[in-house]
Design an enzyme around this catalytic site. Sequence first.
Site, PDB file in Angstrom:
ATOM      1  N   CYS A  38       0.850  -1.192   0.000  1.00 37.50           N
ATOM      2  CA  CYS A  38       0.000   0.000   0.000  1.00 37.50           C
ATOM      3  C   CYS A  38       0.880   1.234   0.000  1.00 37.50           C
ATOM      4  O   CYS A  38       2.104   1.146   0.053  1.00 37.50           O
ATOM      5  CB  CYS A  38      -0.940   0.017   1.212  1.00 37.50           C
ATOM      6  SG  CYS A  38      -0.081   0.204   2.784  1.00 37.50           S
ATOM      7  N   CYS A  41       3.423   2.322   3.454  1.00 43.81           N
ATOM      8  CA  CYS A  41       4.472   1.453   3.984  1.00 43.81           C
ATOM      9  C   CYS A  41       5.760   2.226   4.247  1.00 43.81           C
ATOM     10  O   CYS A  41       6.698   1.687   4.825  1.00 43.81           O
ATOM     11  CB  CYS A  41       4.760   0.313   3.015  1.00 43.81           C
ATOM     12  SG  CYS A  41       3.314  -0.663   2.554  1.00 43.81           S
ATOM     13  N   ASP A 570      19.242  35.704 -17.645  1.00 45.44           N
ATOM     14  CA  ASP A 570      20.521  36.129 -18.206  1.00 45.44           C
ATOM     15  C   ASP A 570      20.240  36.622 -19.622  1.00 45.44           C
ATOM     16  O   ASP A 570      19.265  36.203 -20.245  1.00 45.44           O
ATOM     17  CB  ASP A 570      21.491  34.945 -18.223  1.00 45.44           C
ATOM     18  CG  ASP A 570      22.797  35.288 -18.902  1.00 45.44           C
ATOM     19  OD1 ASP A 570      23.409  36.292 -18.514  1.00 45.44           O
ATOM     20  OD2 ASP A 570      23.172  34.563 -19.841  1.00 45.44           O
ATOM     21  N   ASP A 765      22.387  30.084 -18.787  1.00 47.19           N
ATOM     22  CA  ASP A 765      22.930  28.964 -19.562  1.00 47.19           C
ATOM     23  C   ASP A 765      24.437  28.821 -19.471  1.00 47.19           C
ATOM     24  O   ASP A 765      24.975  27.767 -19.792  1.00 47.19           O
ATOM     25  CB  ASP A 765      22.535  29.107 -21.039  1.00 47.19           C
ATOM     26  CG  ASP A 765      23.215  30.299 -21.700  1.00 47.19           C
ATOM     27  OD1 ASP A 765      23.476  31.297 -20.991  1.00 47.19           O
ATOM     28  OD2 ASP A 765      23.489  30.230 -22.906  1.00 47.19           O
TER      29      ASP A 765
END
Length: 884
Positions: A38, A41, A570, A765
């Site tokens: 289930c 757990c 940026d 980037d």
Amino acid sequence: MDKGLLKEGEAYPEDVADVERGPATFERVVLTISGLKCGCCESGISKAFRHIPAIKDHQVNIVLARVEFDLDTSRLSISAAISRLTRVTGYTFEKHDQPEGQILEVLVNDPRQICEAGKPYGVTLIESGTRQFWSPSMLFSGRNSTVPPEASRFNRPPHSLDSEKSEGPGLFQHTVRIHYDANLIGARDVFEYYQQLASGQHLQLAHPCSHPILAVGADQTKQACIMFLISLFFTIPVLVMAWAPLNQNNMAYAHVSLALATIVQIIAVKEFVPSAFKSLIHSRSFEMDFLVAFSTTTAYVFSVVSYVFQIRRHPLETGSFFETSTLLVTLILFGRVVNEFARLRAAKAVSFRSLQAEHALLVVPGQAQPREARKIDARLLQYGDSFKVPPHTRIVTDGKVIYGGSEVDESVMTGESIPVAKGLGHTVSAGTTNGSGELTVTLTALPHENSISKIAAMVESAELSKPKVQALADRIAGWFVPAIMAIGTIVFVIWICLERYGNRRLWRDAVIRAITYAIATIIVSCPCAIGLAVPMVVLIAGGVSARFGIIFRDPQKLEVARNATDIIFDKTGTLTTGDLTVVEAIFHGPKEREVKSMILGLLVDVKHPVAAAVFKWLDKNSSSGEGFIKPAKMVGITSLPGNGVIGTCKQTQAVVRAGNPYWLGVDILESPHSVLCVTVSGELSAVFRLQDRPRSTAERVIRLLTDRGISVHMISGDSAGAVNEIAHTLNIPKHHACGRLNPGDKQEYIHNLQKEGRVVLFCGDGTNDSVALKQADVGVHMNHGSDVAKSASDVVLMTTRLQDIPILLDISKAAYRRIMFNFGWSAVYNVVAILMAAGAFVAFRIPPAYAGLGELVSVLPVMFIAFQLRWRDYGKKYRGMEYE
């Protein structure tokens, strides 16, 4: 000493610190878990991990049945840790190994012949595995046709070179794992080398194994179905004998019901009791299995008591009770089937590896167009190969088109449904679907390193992280079972008092009635919905975002992104294309050719857009007109993020610097261009002015973000003039656009906003953005940039589309709304269901027999809401931006 009986906090002997062992040596271990029943757990498993001192930083994903942790192998071995976890929790753990490099698995009858055959150049290791495959021809031979248990797991036909099924020689076939360096030798060359040496035996490719997560999920779903069907088979006759218009005084029906109910109870004991008591004894925690085991056992015992009274001709008021205990168990098992099926579907929903095509049409070299092609297993592709892509088929791996033309559906990678035209020189990605034309593609990435594998690796590495809201769910689930036990006890006491003193019933009748209410109350409650509320949504949301090319490396940011108040971009390569062009070049001094030669040598491997554009311009112009200029040999080249690059000319020993004028201390006229200055031995030698242009979608995306009430900023290390020019073009307020910022300045800019209580999302980037990506509440990296920046980010955009930012925010908000809905539904269900089962509403009561539907009723809406994320097209409103 029995390790299972250690007291709380007591360490196992091997866990005790030993100075002679030296410093701790931690190893990251990933295990798959079998036997989960289930969604609640996790608390017991987490407690088991916390009780082992050698384990640190464990992360459990209950939906994917997977756990990851750091293990101090100087104190406890991996096998010992797995053995102890299995013993303590009652679940089965298996190590999930991620092979490094390329591995080719082949099937042979005698592995010694391969292992002793030597290794060609490029093969690094040969392992003889223990897995065995049963050949179908054994069924028709004169040998013993009993298939051993270990062979049954792999009872699937293997692959030959051309992917055709083969019966083989009718013997068990052993797996040999051949490790090799794909840059030195190809998979097909390895296979053909050993195929020639395997004289007298049949050499085949092993059947590709399923991903461990999917294999475990499928096995658990199958086991849950088997247990449910067996229980249903024995329950139906009991229900017929109890509810059909039969003579209930005929004791034969009672005897048969007892026998069938006993069988069903044995199934319940096997399924629930061991894990319940192991969790209680070793982890000191009550789990859902304990509630189920306690209530089903109570219902069965009560049924037997009712049977005894019926035999003695003193039937109880409730009459026959076997249908209650059997139906209770069967409905609970049915709920587990649905639970397992949903977990498996969720795992499949985020599995990108299924997009990998298994076969390729290898182009036979040395022929003119049209070339002949033969079908091979995709695992046998190697560098230098070309393959055909027929119409309406999936592209096998990443490559570049060398012949033909078509349109390619890249929606599985980018979420963009409009096919993209592909022709000579265009790149194609694995998993995308070809259109009506035929393509011939030269391979640029092997299947184990292509786009599918990279995305799958990033998604899988993020699956174990948890958002902070999961901690709330864990705390609730941890206290849920003890609270329900207490409520069940209170309901039992209240009904005894009501029946005995309010309705003047006998003690026997009062106890019987109170037991039925208590059983229904305990069973109808379900913490599984709470346990699944967060991980199910996070898992599906991660898969959905990945379909749009948005990879959450840290799922915690899935919760944070929706609250973004400020988005900082940026400039170069993010809001702009990064494809700069040199509009002016000024050289100072008489040695222009020598300066150009040194600049070419300095910038040859620099990936910054400005440096790359200058190198491209110089390389193009030096190859025409004035004659070829050879790049000078430069040594000691060092890149300084946000400033520039420095190196020394090997021939003249002159120090050459290229970068922004502020770093070099050069005074130049301000202009709306990006500027790169070059100094040689401290003297200004060259000035380059470059022009960039905004991305086609930048202005509209910024307007969309502004309409949402989000403040948009732009920061850059570029000149103020260039920054202000782009800001004016994109309608970014001047006070939100800052230039001349080095990496530390960018970090400070973000930190100042955060001190004002703002939630900052930063998108960049380059390597110079790494510090800012780390500082931001959510760091978003565009995948075309540097690997350093990618490792510092929380989210990776697999494309350069700015509209992915609004999609990211939409998915974050949608996921959070569904998590909150799931919490609300779990609370409403449990409160109403418990009150109905406890008899608080006189007109509406849940009988014990139907209380087993609780898990099904509570979990289904949670799963439905989570899967609803997959049915909505989050990119629909932004589709077509690139084409407008």
